[in-house]
Design a protein around this motif. Sequence first.
Motif, PDB file in Angstrom:
ATOM      1  N   CYS A   8     -42.108  -3.687  77.314  1.00 28.92           N
ATOM      2  CA  CYS A   8     -42.717  -3.134  78.517  1.00 28.92           C
ATOM      3  C   CYS A   8     -42.932  -1.634  78.382  1.00 28.92           C
ATOM      4  CB  CYS A   8     -41.812  -3.431  79.717  1.00 28.92           C
ATOM      5  SG  CYS A   8     -42.446  -2.777  81.260  1.00 28.92           S
ATOM      6  N   ASN A   9     -44.115  -1.180  78.731  1.00 30.67           N
ATOM      7  CA  ASN A   9     -44.432   0.233  78.756  1.00 30.67           C
ATOM      8  C   ASN A   9     -45.322   0.473  79.973  1.00 30.67           C
ATOM      9  OD1 ASN A   9     -45.281   2.863  78.360  1.00 30.67           O
ATOM     10  ND2 ASN A   9     -45.427   2.633  76.144  1.00 30.67           N
ATOM     11  N   TYR A  10     -44.714   0.982  81.037  1.00 31.50           N
ATOM     12  CA  TYR A  10     -45.448   1.175  82.282  1.00 31.50           C
ATOM     13  C   TYR A  10     -46.571   2.202  82.150  1.00 31.50           C
ATOM     14  CZ  TYR A  10     -42.051  -1.653  84.786  1.00 31.50           C
ATOM     15  OH  TYR A  10     -41.281  -2.699  85.211  1.00 31.50           O
ATOM     16  N   ASP A  11     -46.357   3.217  81.302  1.00 34.69           N
ATOM     17  CA  ASP A  11     -47.395   4.231  81.133  1.00 34.69           C
ATOM     18  C   ASP A  11     -48.660   3.636  80.523  1.00 34.69           C
ATOM     19  OD1 ASP A  11     -45.776   6.222  82.170  1.00 34.69           O
ATOM     20  OD2 ASP A  11     -44.950   6.750  80.200  1.00 34.69           O
ATOM     21  N   VAL A  12     -48.490   2.815  79.498  1.00 31.40           N
ATOM     22  CA  VAL A  12     -49.638   2.170  78.872  1.00 31.40           C
ATOM     23  C   VAL A  12     -50.344   1.258  79.864  1.00 31.40           C
ATOM     24  CG1 VAL A  12     -50.332   0.521  77.088  1.00 31.40           C
ATOM     25  CG2 VAL A  12     -48.721   2.347  76.532  1.00 31.40           C
ATOM     26  N   MET A  13     -49.555   0.471  80.603  1.00 33.01           N
ATOM     27  CA  MET A  13     -50.124  -0.457  81.577  1.00 33.01           C
ATOM     28  C   MET A  13     -50.930   0.295  82.642  1.00 33.01           C
ATOM     29  SD  MET A  13     -48.164  -3.209  84.031  1.00 33.01           S
ATOM     30  CE  MET A  13     -47.093  -1.962  84.709  1.00 33.01           C
ATOM     31  N   ASN A  14     -50.366   1.377  83.152  1.00 32.40           N
ATOM     32  CA  ASN A  14     -51.065   2.143  84.184  1.00 32.40           C
ATOM     33  C   ASN A  14     -52.314   2.823  83.641  1.00 32.40           C
ATOM     34  OD1 ASN A  14     -49.276   1.408  86.206  1.00 32.40           O
ATOM     35  ND2 ASN A  14     -47.915   3.127  85.772  1.00 32.40           N
ATOM     36  N   ASN A  15     -52.248   3.315  82.404  1.00 34.46           N
ATOM     37  CA  ASN A  15     -53.429   3.927  81.795  1.00 34.46           C
ATOM     38  C   ASN A  15     -54.539   2.904  81.576  1.00 34.46           C
ATOM     39  OD1 ASN A  15     -52.368   6.506  81.757  1.00 34.46           O
ATOM     40  ND2 ASN A  15     -51.485   6.270  79.716  1.00 34.46           N
ATOM     41  N   GLU A  16     -54.168   1.689  81.176  1.00 29.96           N
ATOM     42  CA  GLU A  16     -55.168   0.631  81.010  1.00 29.96           C
ATOM     43  C   GLU A  16     -55.818   0.286  82.337  1.00 29.96           C
ATOM     44  OE1 GLU A  16     -53.016  -1.609  77.229  1.00 29.96           O
ATOM     45  OE2 GLU A  16     -52.637  -2.308  79.270  1.00 29.96           O
ATOM     46  N   ARG A  17     -55.023   0.197  83.373  1.00 31.31           N
ATOM     47  CA  ARG A  17     -55.571  -0.104  84.711  1.00 31.31           C
ATOM     48  C   ARG A  17     -56.509   0.996  85.177  1.00 31.31           C
ATOM     49  NH1 ARG A  17     -50.050  -2.347  87.337  1.00 31.31           N
ATOM     50  NH2 ARG A  17     -50.394  -4.531  86.790  1.00 31.31           N
ATOM     51  N   ILE A  18     -56.073   2.237  85.025  1.00 22.65           N
ATOM     52  CA  ILE A  18     -56.905   3.358  85.468  1.00 22.65           C
ATOM     53  C   ILE A  18     -58.218   3.383  84.692  1.00 22.65           C
ATOM     54  CG2 ILE A  18     -57.069   5.884  85.474  1.00 22.65           C
ATOM     55  CD1 ILE A  18     -54.020   5.870  86.123  1.00 22.65           C
ATOM     56  N   ALA A  19     -58.147   3.214  83.383  1.00 24.11           N
ATOM     57  CA  ALA A  19     -59.361   3.242  82.567  1.00 24.11           C
ATOM     58  C   ALA A  19     -60.308   2.110  82.951  1.00 24.11           C
ATOM     59  CB  ALA A  19     -58.998   3.155  81.080  1.00 24.11           C
ATOM     60  N   ALA A  20     -59.770   0.910  83.170  1.00 28.58           N
ATOM     61  CA  ALA A  20     -60.614  -0.223  83.567  1.00 28.58           C
ATOM     62  C   ALA A  20     -61.282   0.050  84.911  1.00 28.58           C
ATOM     63  CB  ALA A  20     -59.790  -1.498  83.633  1.00 28.58           C
ATOM     64  N   ARG A  21     -60.535   0.595  85.845  1.00 25.07           N
ATOM     65  CA  ARG A  21     -61.097   0.887  87.169  1.00 25.07           C
ATOM     66  C   ARG A  21     -62.151   1.978  87.090  1.00 25.07           C
ATOM     67  NH1 ARG A  21     -55.158   0.745  89.998  1.00 25.07           N
ATOM     68  NH2 ARG A  21     -54.912  -1.524  89.913  1.00 25.07           N
ATOM     69  N   VAL A  22     -61.927   2.971  86.239  1.00 26.90           N
ATOM     70  CA  VAL A  22     -62.915   4.043  86.068  1.00 26.90           C
ATOM     71  C   VAL A  22     -64.193   3.482  85.450  1.00 26.90           C
ATOM     72  CG1 VAL A  22     -63.410   6.151  84.752  1.00 26.90           C
ATOM     73  CG2 VAL A  22     -61.270   5.935  86.022  1.00 26.90           C
ATOM     74  N   PHE A  23     -64.062   2.610  84.436  1.00 22.24           N
ATOM     75  CA  PHE A  23     -65.240   1.997  83.830  1.00 22.24           C
ATOM     76  C   PHE A  23     -66.050   1.241  84.879  1.00 22.24           C
ATOM     77  CE2 PHE A  23     -63.765   2.677  79.495  1.00 22.24           C
ATOM     78  CZ  PHE A  23     -64.948   2.707  78.794  1.00 22.24           C
ATOM     79  N   VAL A  24     -65.385   0.433  85.671  1.00 21.79           N
ATOM     80  CA  VAL A  24     -66.095  -0.369  86.675  1.00 21.79           C
ATOM     81  C   VAL A  24     -66.676   0.524  87.768  1.00 21.79           C
ATOM     82  CG1 VAL A  24     -65.844  -2.172  88.417  1.00 21.79           C
ATOM     83  CG2 VAL A  24     -64.742  -2.434  86.199  1.00 21.79           C
ATOM     84  N   GLY A  25     -65.890   1.466  88.257  1.00 20.03           N
ATOM     85  CA  GLY A  25     -66.349   2.330  89.340  1.00 20.03           C
ATOM     86  C   GLY A  25     -67.509   3.228  88.940  1.00 20.03           C
ATOM     87  N   LEU A  26     -67.363   3.921  87.808  1.00 17.14           N
ATOM     88  CA  LEU A  26     -68.444   4.798  87.364  1.00 17.14           C
ATOM     89  C   LEU A  26     -69.669   4.004  86.940  1.00 17.14           C
ATOM     90  CD1 LEU A  26     -66.642   7.633  85.363  1.00 17.14           C
ATOM     91  CD2 LEU A  26     -67.668   7.730  87.637  1.00 17.14           C
ATOM     92  N   GLY A  27     -69.443   2.857  86.310  1.00 16.75           N
ATOM     93  CA  GLY A  27     -70.579   2.008  85.944  1.00 16.75           C
ATOM     94  C   GLY A  27     -71.345   1.540  87.165  1.00 16.75           C
ATOM     95  N   GLY A  28     -70.619   1.138  88.195  1.00 12.27           N
ATOM     96  CA  GLY A  28     -71.273   0.723  89.435  1.00 12.27           C
ATOM     97  C   GLY A  28     -72.045   1.858  90.079  1.00 12.27           C
ATOM     98  N   LEU A  29     -71.469   3.051  90.042  1.00 14.68           N
ATOM     99  CA  LEU A  29     -72.147   4.210  90.617  1.00 14.68           C
ATOM    100  C   LEU A  29     -73.413   4.544  89.836  1.00 14.68           C
ATOM    101  CD1 LEU A  29     -72.033   6.464  92.741  1.00 14.68           C
ATOM    102  CD2 LEU A  29     -70.727   7.813  91.090  1.00 14.68           C
ATOM    103  N   VAL A  30     -73.332   4.496  88.509  1.00 13.34           N
ATOM    104  CA  VAL A  30     -74.503   4.772  87.672  1.00 13.34           C
ATOM    105  C   VAL A  30     -75.604   3.761  87.958  1.00 13.34           C
ATOM    106  CG1 VAL A  30     -75.345   4.661  85.291  1.00 13.34           C
ATOM    107  CG2 VAL A  30     -73.303   5.984  85.835  1.00 13.34           C
TER     108      VAL A  30
END
Length: 134
Positions: A8-30
């Motif tokens: 378990c590595n919470y930092d990695v998990m949270n970074n993956e979640r943030i990156a995925a959300r940024v990809f979806v959010g910014l992609g949707g905005l674009v």
Amino acid sequence: MNILARSCNYDVMNNERIAARVFVGLGGLVWFVLTLGAAVVYPSGVAWMDQYGAILVLVLAVGALLIGWFFENLGAALLFAGAIATVAWGVMAGWELGVWGIMALFLIAPEIIAGVLFLAAASMQKVCELESAK
């Protein structure tokens, strides 16, 4: 970064979640801005598409973001299905090479990357749950 780690590595998990959300959010905005601009500058002649096309894209993007936010596996599956549907649409429409490049760079690849990140975060969540249950 070991994507198949069994610890378990919470930092990695949270970074993956943030990156995925940024990809979806910014992609949707674009894509919202691109669809809105296309409707204004290059009207298609289809009244409902010119009026509501950008709103439809925004609703789909927000829906994908919300589903991925709460149900990561389902969000990843929907993103992968969207990438497959885009490829199928391109084959049926007979896109030329330049269109394939733009769609691959700005839609297909970000959908696949966000889907993989959502899956990786869900996998790490499962590992963390199993470790805490011991």
